[in-house]
Enzyme design. Sequence first.
Site, mmCIF file in Angstrom:
data_model
loop_
_atom_site.group_PDB
_atom_site.id
_atom_site.type_symbol
_atom_site.label_atom_id
_atom_site.label_comp_id
_atom_site.label_asym_id
_atom_site.label_seq_id
_atom_site.Cartn_x
_atom_site.Cartn_y
_atom_site.Cartn_z
ATOM 1 N N GLU A 157 0.823 -1.198 0.000
ATOM 2 C CA GLU A 157 0.000 0.000 0.000
ATOM 3 C C GLU A 157 0.867 1.263 0.000
ATOM 4 O O GLU A 157 0.554 2.238 -0.690
ATOM 5 C CB GLU A 157 -0.927 -0.017 1.224
ATOM 6 C CG GLU A 157 -1.820 1.188 1.380
ATOM 7 C CD GLU A 157 -2.982 1.216 0.399
ATOM 8 O OE1 GLU A 157 -3.798 2.155 0.498
ATOM 9 O OE2 GLU A 157 -3.077 0.327 -0.463
ATOM 10 N N THR A 169 -13.087 8.356 -12.164
ATOM 11 C CA THR A 169 -12.160 7.807 -11.167
ATOM 12 C C THR A 169 -12.531 6.390 -10.736
ATOM 13 O O THR A 169 -11.726 5.712 -10.104
ATOM 14 C CB THR A 169 -12.073 8.740 -9.946
ATOM 15 O OG1 THR A 169 -10.946 8.384 -9.134
ATOM 16 C CG2 THR A 169 -13.349 8.673 -9.109
#
Length: 350
Positions: A221, A329
């Site tokens: 991440e 998005t």
Amino acid sequence: MFLDKAIDLGDRLIRAFNSDSGIPYPSINLKTGRGYPTWGAPVTTLAELNVQLEFDRLSLHSGNDTYSQKMSHVIGVMDEMDPVYGLYPLLYNLSSGSPSYHYGTTLSFGGQADSFYEYLLKVWLLGGKTNIQIRKLYDESVDGMIKYCLRRSNPSKSLFVSHYKQGNLSMEMDHLSCFVPGMLMLGAHGNTSQRDISVAKELLITCINMYACSVSGLAPETTKFVAEKDWQMQDPRYMLRPETLESIFIMHRLTNDPGWREHGWKIFEAIRRNCRTPSGYTGIKDVGLIETQGDDIMQGFFMSETMKYLYLLFSSADVIPLEEYVFNTEAHPFKILSSREEECERVIVK
């Protein structure tokens, strides 16, 4: 029916703009219309400020300009700020509309900021490349990012996008920031075109190597860049994120280089090997382990974005061509309409 539902949802969402400043609350109760600030403080994040693609298109199809006008006001507020380096702080006061320093100052192209910059470009693209104001904001932001946020690791010299936190450069990069290479490729235009393409390719190689250098084949991440050690995992989770694959898809479509497909296939194999379960796909708690453990969470964006971009990567160029569509998005394609097509749509609505 679908238009009626879209208008109903738009009418519920538009109440998020009922703050004193006119900038939207980050969350809203769709039944009561009550807006809720971020983290209990009277603020919203940069990423929540821009829903212009959706609201502009809803105005077009509904014939109601109120939706697009709400976003035009927000863009006007942001334009008047004249931010340092063209980079916008992460948090904004809902009452004044000005930057909030409730949690300090952060400048970032990562989480809670990413889609604002993404939409500056995509509104310009969807509007037929005619909106000078929004292209100016995009260009200023990219210039600031390249000048102040790009750094190289040591010793491999890999290019990455860092953050500014409380005035200090944070030598880390979110997986979320791996949307930037694709954005730069789509936005390559004019005198800075070759610069942006070169930066995009280098950044994408860094994002790909975050996968390739992990024993599981999956990227963390957050990656921290450490002097003399190149990089190490800051947050070892893999959350089925799409950003690297999104950029690989765009890069392949715009360069037609088959090597990008090879990178995408390796990532897909790692996802299938580590994340597939009898009932779906799971995120991974620690990508630094050979025997990975799932977190039992399949994010909503995995099907709408991650798998969609993989599918499109291996599809022919005439499947949702980038010359004719802009992806929002969440990877939903919006058709780029000519001025004639827009006018026809308005006449039909009337």
